[in-house]
Motif scaffolding. Structure first.
Motif, PDB file in Angstrom:
ATOM      1  N   MET A 154     -17.563   4.229 -11.022  1.00 56.26           N
ATOM      2  CA  MET A 154     -17.315   4.370  -9.588  1.00 56.26           C
ATOM      3  C   MET A 154     -15.901   3.901  -9.289  1.00 56.26           C
ATOM      4  O   MET A 154     -15.441   2.887  -9.818  1.00 56.26           O
ATOM      5  CB  MET A 154     -18.312   3.528  -8.782  1.00 56.26           C
ATOM      6  N   LEU A 155     -15.195   4.657  -8.437  1.00 55.61           N
ATOM      7  CA  LEU A 155     -13.858   4.269  -8.001  1.00 55.61           C
ATOM      8  C   LEU A 155     -13.902   3.915  -6.523  1.00 55.61           C
ATOM      9  O   LEU A 155     -14.487   4.657  -5.722  1.00 55.61           O
ATOM     10  CB  LEU A 155     -12.856   5.391  -8.250  1.00 55.61           C
ATOM     11  N   VAL A 156     -13.299   2.805  -6.165  1.00 61.94           N
ATOM     12  CA  VAL A 156     -13.206   2.355  -4.778  1.00 61.94           C
ATOM     13  C   VAL A 156     -11.743   2.198  -4.407  1.00 61.94           C
ATOM     14  O   VAL A 156     -11.004   1.462  -5.070  1.00 61.94           O
ATOM     15  CB  VAL A 156     -13.935   1.002  -4.572  1.00 61.94           C
ATOM     16  N   MET A 157     -11.296   2.914  -3.396  1.00 63.40           N
ATOM     17  CA  MET A 157      -9.940   2.772  -2.865  1.00 63.40           C
ATOM     18  C   MET A 157     -10.008   1.939  -1.596  1.00 63.40           C
ATOM     19  O   MET A 157     -10.729   2.287  -0.657  1.00 63.40           O
ATOM     20  CB  MET A 157      -9.335   4.146  -2.565  1.00 63.40           C
ATOM     21  N   PHE A 158      -9.297   0.819  -1.578  1.00 66.67           N
ATOM     22  CA  PHE A 158      -9.351  -0.087  -0.433  1.00 66.67           C
ATOM     23  C   PHE A 158      -7.998  -0.176   0.250  1.00 66.67           C
ATOM     24  O   PHE A 158      -6.952   0.082  -0.353  1.00 66.67           O
ATOM     25  CB  PHE A 158      -9.801  -1.487  -0.877  1.00 66.67           C
ATOM     26  N   GLY A 159      -8.008  -0.558   1.521  1.00 67.31           N
ATOM     27  CA  GLY A 159      -6.775  -0.715   2.276  1.00 67.31           C
ATOM     28  C   GLY A 159      -6.129  -2.053   1.985  1.00 67.31           C
ATOM     29  O   GLY A 159      -6.763  -3.100   2.180  1.00 67.31           O
ATOM     30  N   CYS A 160      -4.876  -2.026   1.542  1.00 66.85           N
ATOM     31  CA  CYS A 160      -4.192  -3.266   1.159  1.00 66.85           C
ATOM     32  C   CYS A 160      -3.076  -3.641   2.129  1.00 66.85           C
ATOM     33  O   CYS A 160      -2.361  -4.611   1.880  1.00 66.85           O
ATOM     34  CB  CYS A 160      -3.626  -3.132  -0.257  1.00 66.85           C
ATOM     35  N   ARG A 161      -2.920  -2.899   3.206  1.00 69.03           N
ATOM     36  CA  ARG A 161      -1.819  -3.191   4.126  1.00 69.03           C
ATOM     37  C   ARG A 161      -2.071  -4.517   4.838  1.00 69.03           C
ATOM     38  O   ARG A 161      -3.125  -4.711   5.456  1.00 69.03           O
ATOM     39  CB  ARG A 161      -1.689  -2.057   5.152  1.00 69.03           C
ATOM     40  N   PRO A 162      -1.136  -5.476   4.789  1.00 71.24           N
ATOM     41  CA  PRO A 162      -1.340  -6.770   5.444  1.00 71.24           C
ATOM     42  C   PRO A 162      -1.512  -6.634   6.948  1.00 71.24           C
ATOM     43  O   PRO A 162      -1.044  -5.665   7.557  1.00 71.24           O
ATOM     44  CB  PRO A 162      -0.056  -7.547   5.098  1.00 71.24           C
ATOM     45  N   ALA A 163      -2.159  -7.630   7.539  1.00 67.46           N
ATOM     46  CA  ALA A 163      -2.453  -7.589   8.973  1.00 67.46           C
ATOM     47  C   ALA A 163      -1.192  -7.528   9.815  1.00 67.46           C
ATOM     48  O   ALA A 163      -1.199  -6.962  10.906  1.00 67.46           O
ATOM     49  CB  ALA A 163      -3.295  -8.807   9.364  1.00 67.46           C
ATOM     50  N   ASP A 164      -0.084  -8.103   9.317  1.00 67.18           N
ATOM     51  CA  ASP A 164       1.152  -8.123  10.108  1.00 67.18           C
ATOM     52  C   ASP A 164       2.096  -6.982   9.761  1.00 67.18           C
ATOM     53  O   ASP A 164       3.249  -6.969  10.206  1.00 67.18           O
ATOM     54  CB  ASP A 164       1.865  -9.458   9.916  1.00 67.18           C
ATOM     55  N   THR A 165       1.609  -6.019   8.967  1.00 57.84           N
ATOM     56  CA  THR A 165       2.439  -4.877   8.580  1.00 57.84           C
ATOM     57  C   THR A 165       1.919  -3.623   9.271  1.00 57.84           C
ATOM     58  O   THR A 165       0.791  -3.196   9.015  1.00 57.84           O
ATOM     59  CB  THR A 165       2.422  -4.671   7.056  1.00 57.84           C
ATOM     60  N   PRO A 166       2.690  -3.002  10.155  1.00 59.25           N
ATOM     61  CA  PRO A 166       2.198  -1.856  10.918  1.00 59.25           C
ATOM     62  C   PRO A 166       2.186  -0.578  10.090  1.00 59.25           C
ATOM     63  O   PRO A 166       2.961  -0.423   9.140  1.00 59.25           O
ATOM     64  CB  PRO A 166       3.186  -1.736  12.070  1.00 59.25           C
ATOM     65  N   LEU A 167       1.291   0.319  10.444  1.00 58.47           N
ATOM     66  CA  LEU A 167       1.278   1.629   9.811  1.00 58.47           C
ATOM     67  C   LEU A 167       2.481   2.448  10.248  1.00 58.47           C
ATOM     68  O   LEU A 167       3.094   3.165   9.447  1.00 58.47           O
ATOM     69  CB  LEU A 167      -0.022   2.368  10.161  1.00 58.47           C
ATOM     70  N   VAL A 168       2.836   2.335  11.512  1.00 60.71           N
ATOM     71  CA  VAL A 168       3.977   3.075  12.060  1.00 60.71           C
ATOM     72  C   VAL A 168       5.251   2.258  11.878  1.00 60.71           C
ATOM     73  O   VAL A 168       5.328   1.131  12.366  1.00 60.71           O
ATOM     74  CB  VAL A 168       3.761   3.392  13.550  1.00 60.71           C
ATOM     75  N   PRO A 169       6.258   2.788  11.187  1.00 64.64           N
ATOM     76  CA  PRO A 169       7.511   2.043  11.009  1.00 64.64           C
ATOM     77  C   PRO A 169       8.133   1.688  12.352  1.00 64.64           C
ATOM     78  O   PRO A 169       8.179   2.507  13.267  1.00 64.64           O
ATOM     79  CB  PRO A 169       8.398   3.025  10.228  1.00 64.64           C
ATOM     80  N   GLY A 170       8.571   0.446  12.468  1.00 64.33           N
ATOM     81  CA  GLY A 170       9.241   0.024  13.693  1.00 64.33           C
ATOM     82  C   GLY A 170       8.330  -0.644  14.698  1.00 64.33           C
ATOM     83  O   GLY A 170       8.816  -1.313  15.618  1.00 64.33           O
TER      84      GLY A 170
END
Length: 348
Positions: free
Chosen positions: A240-256
């Protein structure tokens, strides 16, 4: 219970396909629809329409990405698709181990005959498989239209994907790769301190995998774009492969962007009285959407909508069971929300 062996995978190709899912479902991920539309508009109208149609029935092809050669980036994915015959691209990206046999039969018959019937659309809609929601009539029609001519779809889809990478993802890949690498290191460090069930619940931000740990092997891969959700898929009968979200809480998806999105999602979720009531009930005991609907005297789809907002904010825990899903409150996430908000307000 014998826990599976743990392995790791890494590559921005996971995010190439995850970003397409997010950009075509911005509301589900709490992304500004106007920004997502702006990214999509970088493509010409015909190529944009190809991706929009394809994303109505394609998901992230986890097993295929897993088998790509290193470094598993966007270039590797494009090269692998370009090397295969155009007619093979749709079945490669669409079929997986969990594809319902009926859906596979309808797709292959449509490819042979070059046509489909209204009954086929109804049958596709009933063959949900692992989808969280059934196909709409429009989505089923888009799928079968692609299967009417897999070679034509394959040519058009690769052209659209190449244009998307050139117009957006090449630059995005440079921005997110260091975060993905750090996310992998952080997850591996957690694996040295937590049990496997605890590790998975932490990385998934609230999904209880107790009943999922039945395969001999488990592969975990980080993703910048899929945060806070997870994608799962069977690589083979034992893995089984699991892809998880690793983006830190203080890092926005949208640049800027400067406002921490996790805190923003939580504040929006907590501003609704129905969601506050749901959290209060879930703090008492785990409940199913149906049980919550009965308690709140609301329709189950309405409750599911509110649970989705709470899950996006990381405020509920999802318990995966054979009978369905139960939810519980993640009250510890409130502390994280308030700490993040406090740090943001105190930043000079």
């Amino acid at each position: 219970m014998n826990l599976p062996d743990l392995a790791w995978d890494e590559g921005s190709a996971y995010d190439l396909f995850a970003s397409l899912s997010v950009l075509h479902q911005p509301d589900r991920f709490g992304l500004r629809a106007s920004w997502a539309a702006g990214v999509r508009s970088r493509l010409t109208t015909p190529l944009r329409e190809v991706l929009e149609s394809a994303q109505s029935f394609l998901s992230v092809p986890l097993p295929w990405i897993y088998r790509l050669p290193a470094p598993k980036n966007a270039g590797c994915a494009l090269a692998a698709l370009a090397e295969m015959p155009p007619a093979d691209r749709l079945p490669t990206l669409f079929f997986h181990r969990e594809t319902p046999p009926l859906l596979r039969q309808i797709a292959e018959r449509t490819a042979r005959q070059g046509s489909y019937t209204p009954q086929d659309i109804s049958a596709v809609r009933s063959a949900v498989g692992q989808r969280s929601v059934p196909f709409t009539a429009a989505e089923a029609a888009a799928l079968l239209n692609a299967w009417r001519s897999p070679a034509e779809f394959g040519e058009n889809y690769l052209a659209a994907l190449q244009a998307y990478v050139q117009a957006f993802f090449n630059e995005e890949e440079q921005r997110i790769t260091p975060v993905i690498e750090e996310g992998l290191r952080a997850a591996q460090e957690l694996a040295g301190r937590l049990s496997l069930p605890q590790l998975l619940e932490t990385l998934s931000q609230g999904v209880d995998f107790e009943n999922w740990l039945t395969m001999p092997h488990l592969v975990i891969a980080p993703s910048y774009w899929c945060n806070p959700y997870i994608y799962t898929g069977s690589v083979d009968a034992n893995t089984m492969l699991v892809m998880f979200g690793c983006r830190p809480a203080d890092t926005p998806l949208v640049p800027g962007d400067t406002i921490p999105e996790t805190a923003l999602h939580a504040l929006k979720a907590l501003a609704d009285p129905t969601r506050l009531s749901i959290l209060r009930y879930l703090a008492e005991q785990p409940m199913t959407p149906t049980q919550l609907a009965q308690r709140l005297r609301l329709r189950p789809p309405t409750v599911v909508h509110h649970l989705h907002a709470l899950r996006l904010a990381g405020l509920v825990r999802v318990i995966v069971e054979n009978e369905g899903l139960r939810y519980a409150a993640r009250l510890e996430a409130l502390d994280t929300t308030f700490d993040t908000l406090k740090q943001f307000l105190q930043t000079d």
